[in-house]
Design an enzyme around this catalytic site. Sequence first.
Site, PDB file in Angstrom:
ATOM      1  N   ARG A 127      25.710  -6.267  52.384  1.00  0.00           N
ATOM      2  CA  ARG A 127      25.836  -4.880  52.857  1.00  0.00           C
ATOM      3  C   ARG A 127      26.030  -4.838  54.381  1.00  0.00           C
ATOM      4  O   ARG A 127      25.360  -5.543  55.119  1.00  0.00           O
ATOM      5  CB  ARG A 127      24.578  -4.093  52.485  1.00  0.00           C
ATOM      6  CG  ARG A 127      24.549  -2.699  53.137  1.00  0.00           C
ATOM      7  CD  ARG A 127      23.619  -1.749  52.451  1.00  0.00           C
ATOM      8  NE  ARG A 127      22.224  -2.135  52.508  1.00  0.00           N
ATOM      9  CZ  ARG A 127      21.250  -1.477  51.873  1.00  0.00           C
ATOM     10  NH1 ARG A 127      21.530  -0.420  51.110  1.00  0.00           N
ATOM     11  NH2 ARG A 127      20.009  -1.882  51.968  1.00  0.00           N
ATOM     12  N   ARG A 160      21.452  -4.781  58.171  1.00  0.00           N
ATOM     13  CA  ARG A 160      20.068  -4.336  58.313  1.00  0.00           C
ATOM     14  C   ARG A 160      19.112  -5.530  58.356  1.00  0.00           C
ATOM     15  O   ARG A 160      19.294  -6.504  57.635  1.00  0.00           O
ATOM     16  CB  ARG A 160      19.691  -3.424  57.124  1.00  0.00           C
ATOM     17  CG  ARG A 160      20.111  -1.990  57.351  1.00  0.00           C
ATOM     18  CD  ARG A 160      19.951  -1.140  56.123  1.00  0.00           C
ATOM     19  NE  ARG A 160      18.673  -1.256  55.436  1.00  0.00           N
ATOM     20  CZ  ARG A 160      18.327  -0.521  54.386  1.00  0.00           C
ATOM     21  NH1 ARG A 160      19.169   0.393  53.925  1.00  0.00           N
ATOM     22  NH2 ARG A 160      17.161  -0.672  53.805  1.00  0.00           N
TER      23      ARG A 160
HETATM   24  P1  ADP Z   1      21.168   1.712  47.938  1.00  0.00           P
HETATM   25  O1  ADP Z   1      21.396   2.963  48.764  1.00  0.00           O
HETATM   26  O2  ADP Z   1      20.850   2.033  46.511  1.00  0.00           O
HETATM   27  O3  ADP Z   1      20.171   0.770  48.541  1.00  0.00           O
HETATM   28  P2  ADP Z   1      23.910   1.081  48.725  1.00  0.00           P
HETATM   29  O4  ADP Z   1      24.637   2.309  48.287  1.00  0.00           O
HETATM   30  O5  ADP Z   1      23.668   0.906  50.185  1.00  0.00           O
HETATM   31  O6  ADP Z   1      22.538   0.917  47.894  1.00  0.00           O
HETATM   32  O7  ADP Z   1      24.719  -0.176  48.163  1.00  0.00           O
HETATM   33  C1  ADP Z   1      24.299  -1.518  48.467  1.00  0.00           C
HETATM   34  C2  ADP Z   1      25.527  -2.393  48.725  1.00  0.00           C
HETATM   35  O8  ADP Z   1      26.231  -2.568  47.492  1.00  0.00           O
HETATM   36  C3  ADP Z   1      26.529  -1.795  49.700  1.00  0.00           C
HETATM   37  O9  ADP Z   1      27.053  -2.857  50.484  1.00  0.00           O
HETATM   38  C4  ADP Z   1      27.605  -1.169  48.813  1.00  0.00           C
HETATM   39  O10 ADP Z   1      28.891  -1.225  49.428  1.00  0.00           O
HETATM   40  C5  ADP Z   1      27.558  -2.063  47.580  1.00  0.00           C
HETATM   41  N1  ADP Z   1      27.771  -1.317  46.318  1.00  0.00           N
HETATM   42  C6  ADP Z   1      27.346  -0.061  46.004  1.00  0.00           C
HETATM   43  N2  ADP Z   1      27.713   0.270  44.740  1.00  0.00           N
HETATM   44  C7  ADP Z   1      28.347  -0.829  44.243  1.00  0.00           C
HETATM   45  C8  ADP Z   1      28.972  -1.121  42.977  1.00  0.00           C
HETATM   46  N3  ADP Z   1      28.987  -0.215  41.983  1.00  0.00           N
HETATM   47  N4  ADP Z   1      29.539  -2.342  42.818  1.00  0.00           N
HETATM   48  C9  ADP Z   1      29.511  -3.265  43.831  1.00  0.00           C
HETATM   49  N5  ADP Z   1      28.964  -3.041  45.037  1.00  0.00           N
HETATM   50  C10 ADP Z   1      28.376  -1.843  45.252  1.00  0.00           C
HETATM   51  P1  AMP Z   2      15.968   2.252  51.933  1.00  0.00           P
HETATM   52  O1  AMP Z   2      16.900   2.590  53.061  1.00  0.00           O
HETATM   53  O2  AMP Z   2      15.868   3.362  50.921  1.00  0.00           O
HETATM   54  O3  AMP Z   2      16.273   0.911  51.325  1.00  0.00           O
HETATM   55  O4  AMP Z   2      14.519   2.158  52.577  1.00  0.00           O
HETATM   56  C1  AMP Z   2      14.207   1.190  53.585  1.00  0.00           C
HETATM   57  C2  AMP Z   2      12.692   1.077  53.752  1.00  0.00           C
HETATM   58  O5  AMP Z   2      12.153   2.331  54.199  1.00  0.00           O
HETATM   59  C3  AMP Z   2      11.921   0.753  52.482  1.00  0.00           C
HETATM   60  O6  AMP Z   2      11.890  -0.644  52.201  1.00  0.00           O
HETATM   61  C4  AMP Z   2      10.532   1.321  52.822  1.00  0.00           C
HETATM   62  O7  AMP Z   2       9.830   0.464  53.704  1.00  0.00           O
HETATM   63  C5  AMP Z   2      10.884   2.588  53.596  1.00  0.00           C
HETATM   64  N1  AMP Z   2      11.020   3.754  52.699  1.00  0.00           N
HETATM   65  C6  AMP Z   2      12.146   4.479  52.443  1.00  0.00           C
HETATM   66  N2  AMP Z   2      11.898   5.466  51.578  1.00  0.00           N
HETATM   67  C7  AMP Z   2      10.579   5.380  51.257  1.00  0.00           C
HETATM   68  C8  AMP Z   2       9.715   6.091  50.396  1.00  0.00           C
HETATM   69  N3  AMP Z   2      10.162   7.125  49.652  1.00  0.00           N
HETATM   70  N4  AMP Z   2       8.426   5.703  50.312  1.00  0.00           N
HETATM   71  C9  AMP Z   2       7.953   4.690  51.051  1.00  0.00           C
HETATM   72  N5  AMP Z   2       8.707   3.947  51.872  1.00  0.00           N
HETATM   73  C10 AMP Z   2      10.012   4.287  51.985  1.00  0.00           C
END
Ligand code: ADP
Ligand code: AMP
Length: 215
Positions: A127, A160
């Site tokens: 990502r 990240r």
């Molecule tokens: P989340 O918000 O659920 O943590 P993201 O939307 O950031 O996940 O997606 C995580 C990574 O996977 C990103 O790099 C995105 O481009 C990729 N990604 C998202 N959906 C898909 C999919 N359906 N197939 C392959 N890669 C995906």
């Molecule tokens: P995310 O961007 O959703 O992957 O969140 C990144 C990080 O933020 C997580 O690993 C948690 O440490 C914190 N976080 C985000 N949303 C929540 C939530 N609803 N409750 C607790 N921690 C959260």
Amino acid sequence: MKLILLGPPGAGKGTQAKMLTEKFSIPQISTGDILRAAVKEGTPMGRKAKAFMDAGGLVPDAVVVGIVRERLQEDDCRSGFILDGFPRTVAQADALQASLQEMDKELDRVVSLAVDAEALVERLTGRRTCRQCGRGYHVKFDPPQQAGICDACGGALFQRDDDQEETIRKRLQVYADQTAPLISYYRQAGVLMELDGMLPIPQVQQEMLSRLQAS
Ligand code: ADP
Ligand code: AMP
């Protein structure tokens, strides 16, 4: 439309939320984005949250519940919202329910995205995010036209800190222990819509839209 996107880290919640905000003109409320902004600004809340986030754990319920309760009262949420990454515990889901009741609102749907663990690791390690506009990419599944540069605004892409394999495995375990129970929580509430998150991005989008519009 009042929606929750539910699924493990890397399931595609943020990717799909961006599409839904444009389609339905409602805001994406990502607690992860709000917390990262607070960490960057060095606010008291950000300083408190940082250690939990760096370790791949959850920020305490009271902190995130307070963030969401305030955010839902803003004007742009009047005709709907997409919660992305919240709730993540049963206590958060109960608090959300209470806040919505106070505001005389009801959830329409909880869209649950199912993705295999190994696919999640590959998605999260690849990502990349634009530092300027926040658009997400993937080095293999959704690459920018020019490596490291955002197609939309020309900003620099970054990885990240918590998208390193060891922290990813911890986050997936936290999801299994604390967040996965919400699937049956919302199934029992009669609002769950389950989607195959293993499909390519455009197909997940198509399936989600057609099922939301049919319901
Ligand atoms: P989340 O918000 O659920 O943590 P993201 O939307 O950031 O996940 O997606 C995580 C990574 O996977 C990103 O790099 C995105 O481009 C990729 N990604 C998202 N959906 C898909 C999919 N359906 N197939 C392959 N890669 C995906
Ligand atoms: P995310 O961007 O959703 O992957 O969140 C990144 C990080 O933020 C997580 O690993 C948690 O440490 C914190 N976080 C985000 N949303 C929540 C939530 N609803 N409750 C607790 N921690 C959260």
